[in-house]
Scaffold this motif. Sequence first.
Motif, PDB file in Angstrom:
ATOM      1  N   GLU A 113       2.579  -2.723  18.231  1.00 24.69           N
ATOM      2  CA  GLU A 113       3.027  -3.049  16.879  1.00 24.69           C
ATOM      3  C   GLU A 113       4.331  -2.298  16.642  1.00 24.69           C
ATOM      4  N   LEU A 114       5.337  -2.982  16.168  1.00 27.34           N
ATOM      5  CA  LEU A 114       6.654  -2.403  15.919  1.00 27.34           C
ATOM      6  C   LEU A 114       6.856  -2.196  14.428  1.00 27.34           C
ATOM      7  N   GLU A 115       7.312  -1.012  14.067  1.00 27.07           N
ATOM      8  CA  GLU A 115       7.606  -0.735  12.662  1.00 27.07           C
ATOM      9  C   GLU A 115       8.984  -1.295  12.323  1.00 27.07           C
ATOM     10  N   TYR A 116       9.051  -2.000  11.203  1.00 31.98           N
ATOM     11  CA  TYR A 116      10.309  -2.471  10.638  1.00 31.98           C
ATOM     12  C   TYR A 116      10.464  -1.799   9.282  1.00 31.98           C
ATOM     13  N   VAL A 117      11.703  -1.399   8.947  1.00 32.99           N
ATOM     14  CA  VAL A 117      11.986  -0.790   7.654  1.00 32.99           C
ATOM     15  C   VAL A 117      13.101  -1.562   6.976  1.00 32.99           C
ATOM     16  N   ARG A 118      13.090  -1.504   5.638  1.00 35.74           N
ATOM     17  CA  ARG A 118      14.191  -2.124   4.884  1.00 35.74           C
ATOM     18  C   ARG A 118      15.398  -1.246   5.038  1.00 35.74           C
ATOM     19  N   ILE A 160       0.857  -1.182   0.000  1.00 37.24           N
ATOM     20  CA  ILE A 160       0.000   0.000   0.000  1.00 37.24           C
ATOM     21  C   ILE A 160       0.891   1.229   0.000  1.00 37.24           C
ATOM     22  N   VAL A 161       0.703   2.103  -0.989  1.00 30.26           N
ATOM     23  CA  VAL A 161       1.478   3.342  -1.053  1.00 30.26           C
ATOM     24  C   VAL A 161       0.866   4.343  -0.084  1.00 30.26           C
ATOM     25  N   GLU A 162       1.722   4.936   0.736  1.00 31.60           N
ATOM     26  CA  GLU A 162       1.321   5.981   1.666  1.00 31.60           C
ATOM     27  C   GLU A 162       2.055   7.256   1.252  1.00 31.60           C
ATOM     28  N   ASP A 163       1.294   8.294   0.917  1.00 34.96           N
ATOM     29  CA  ASP A 163       1.894   9.532   0.434  1.00 34.96           C
ATOM     30  C   ASP A 163       2.227  10.491   1.562  1.00 34.96           C
ATOM     31  N   ALA A 164       3.325  11.225   1.394  1.00 26.58           N
ATOM     32  CA  ALA A 164       3.739  12.247   2.351  1.00 26.58           C
ATOM     33  C   ALA A 164       2.607  13.246   2.546  1.00 26.58           C
ATOM     34  N   GLY A 165       2.413  13.645   3.792  1.00 25.43           N
ATOM     35  CA  GLY A 165       1.369  14.603   4.110  1.00 25.43           C
ATOM     36  C   GLY A 165       0.062  13.959   4.518  1.00 25.43           C
ATOM     37  N   GLY A 166      -0.091  12.662   4.249  1.00 28.64           N
ATOM     38  CA  GLY A 166      -1.304  11.950   4.640  1.00 28.64           C
ATOM     39  C   GLY A 166      -1.135  11.313   6.003  1.00 28.64           C
ATOM     40  N   LEU A 167      -2.122  10.533   6.367  1.00 28.17           N
ATOM     41  CA  LEU A 167      -2.080   9.790   7.619  1.00 28.17           C
ATOM     42  C   LEU A 167      -2.042   8.301   7.314  1.00 28.17           C
ATOM     43  N   ARG A 221      11.032   4.225   0.514  1.00 27.87           N
ATOM     44  CA  ARG A 221      10.964   3.701   1.883  1.00 27.87           C
ATOM     45  C   ARG A 221       9.960   2.550   1.929  1.00 27.87           C
ATOM     46  N   VAL A 222      10.382   1.432   2.507  1.00 25.34           N
ATOM     47  CA  VAL A 222       9.545   0.241   2.625  1.00 25.34           C
ATOM     48  C   VAL A 222       9.427  -0.094   4.103  1.00 25.34           C
ATOM     49  N   ARG A 223       8.185  -0.295   4.538  1.00 26.40           N
ATOM     50  CA  ARG A 223       7.988  -0.617   5.952  1.00 26.40           C
ATOM     51  C   ARG A 223       6.881  -1.643   6.116  1.00 26.40           C
ATOM     52  N   LEU A 224       6.824  -2.179   7.322  1.00 25.38           N
ATOM     53  CA  LEU A 224       5.746  -3.068   7.731  1.00 25.38           C
ATOM     54  C   LEU A 224       5.675  -2.996   9.245  1.00 25.38           C
ATOM     55  N   PHE A 225       4.581  -3.493   9.788  1.00 24.25           N
ATOM     56  CA  PHE A 225       4.435  -3.562  11.231  1.00 24.25           C
ATOM     57  C   PHE A 225       4.309  -5.019  11.634  1.00 24.25           C
ATOM     58  N   VAL A 226       4.863  -5.320  12.801  1.00 23.35           N
ATOM     59  CA  VAL A 226       4.774  -6.678  13.335  1.00 23.35           C
ATOM     60  C   VAL A 226       4.476  -6.562  14.831  1.00 23.35           C
ATOM     61  N   HIS A 227       3.565  -7.372  15.299  1.00 23.75           N
ATOM     62  CA  HIS A 227       3.219  -7.379  16.721  1.00 23.75           C
ATOM     63  C   HIS A 227       4.444  -7.806  17.517  1.00 23.75           C
ATOM     64  N   GLU A 228       4.650  -7.166  18.658  1.00 25.08           N
ATOM     65  CA  GLU A 228       5.847  -7.455  19.456  1.00 25.08           C
ATOM     66  C   GLU A 228       5.917  -8.912  19.913  1.00 25.08           C
ATOM     67  N   LEU A 277       3.892  -2.869   3.624  1.00 29.63           N
ATOM     68  CA  LEU A 277       3.565  -4.244   3.257  1.00 29.63           C
ATOM     69  C   LEU A 277       2.606  -4.805   4.303  1.00 29.63           C
ATOM     70  N   VAL A 278       1.485  -5.348   3.840  1.00 28.80           N
ATOM     71  CA  VAL A 278       0.452  -5.870   4.735  1.00 28.80           C
ATOM     72  C   VAL A 278      -0.058  -7.209   4.196  1.00 28.80           C
ATOM     73  N   GLY A 279      -0.855  -7.883   5.015  1.00 27.78           N
ATOM     74  CA  GLY A 279      -1.495  -9.124   4.568  1.00 27.78           C
ATOM     75  C   GLY A 279      -0.508 -10.204   4.188  1.00 27.78           C
ATOM     76  N   VAL A 280       0.633 -10.226   4.853  1.00 28.46           N
ATOM     77  CA  VAL A 280       1.691 -11.182   4.523  1.00 28.46           C
ATOM     78  C   VAL A 280       1.295 -12.576   5.004  1.00 28.46           C
ATOM     79  N   TYR A 281       1.330 -13.526   4.074  1.00 22.19           N
ATOM     80  CA  TYR A 281       1.000 -14.906   4.446  1.00 22.19           C
ATOM     81  C   TYR A 281       1.639 -15.883   3.467  1.00 22.19           C
ATOM     82  N   VAL A 282       2.227 -16.939   4.020  1.00 18.19           N
ATOM     83  CA  VAL A 282       2.726 -18.075   3.247  1.00 18.19           C
ATOM     84  C   VAL A 282       2.192 -19.335   3.929  1.00 18.19           C
ATOM     85  N   ARG A 283       1.590 -20.205   3.153  1.00 15.74           N
ATOM     86  CA  ARG A 283       1.067 -21.450   3.733  1.00 15.74           C
ATOM     87  C   ARG A 283       2.214 -22.190   4.431  1.00 15.74           C
ATOM     88  N   PRO A 284       1.925 -22.814   5.575  1.00 17.69           N
ATOM     89  CA  PRO A 284       2.989 -23.440   6.376  1.00 17.69           C
ATOM     90  C   PRO A 284       3.909 -24.375   5.603  1.00 17.69           C
TER      91      PRO A 284
END
Length: 185
Positions: free
Chosen positions: A173-178, A84-91, A138-145, A105-112
């Motif tokens: 939720e912790l932000e991770y960046v590339r 999902i692209v998030e533009d500067a100045g938005g929320l 900039r690439v980011r995602l969030f992951v629960h602690e 990056l959201v909705g990440v899933y790989v079958r076991p």
Amino acid sequence: MDQQSPYEIRPVRAEEWRKVKELRLAALQDPLAHLAFLETTEEALARPDVFWKDRAARGSAGLVSRQFVAVGAGDAWVGTVTGIVEDAGGLDFFGNPVEERQIQLVGVYVRPEHRGTGLLGGLFRDAVDWATGLGVRRVRLFVHEDNGRAAAAYRKLGFVPSGVRVVGDHGNELEYVRKDTGSGR
């Protein structure tokens, strides 16, 4: 599929909404789904077909979001990620200001049975390549602690904690960046 990988990674198509729904329902059955996703199986099952049709159409359009899917043998969908692209100045989703154009990056899933094969890296590569083509650095995602499995997988792909922490419905939720995409904030 290429000769080196048993998977074809590609954007979803609007008409594939039933498969989008089925893969999401599979993801919501994961033991850590309550930490990884923002809906429950019950909520997803209650959604009408028009919701899934719209979701697939948005994920295929590639204007502000794009869903990628990994297709294995027998046309089986075995993994997914949405950018999902998030533009500067938005929320952002959490209501925080976006300082620079970025992809989340959201909705990440790989079958076991397909985890540990390098598939997640391929999905992320295609999502990041798509975003880079839109001028995103900039690439980011969030992951629960408490989701150590996901955090370890993301670290293997070059993501590092940024120090940003937000409170979600189920805790921190912790932000991770590339670390190799430019700003690295």
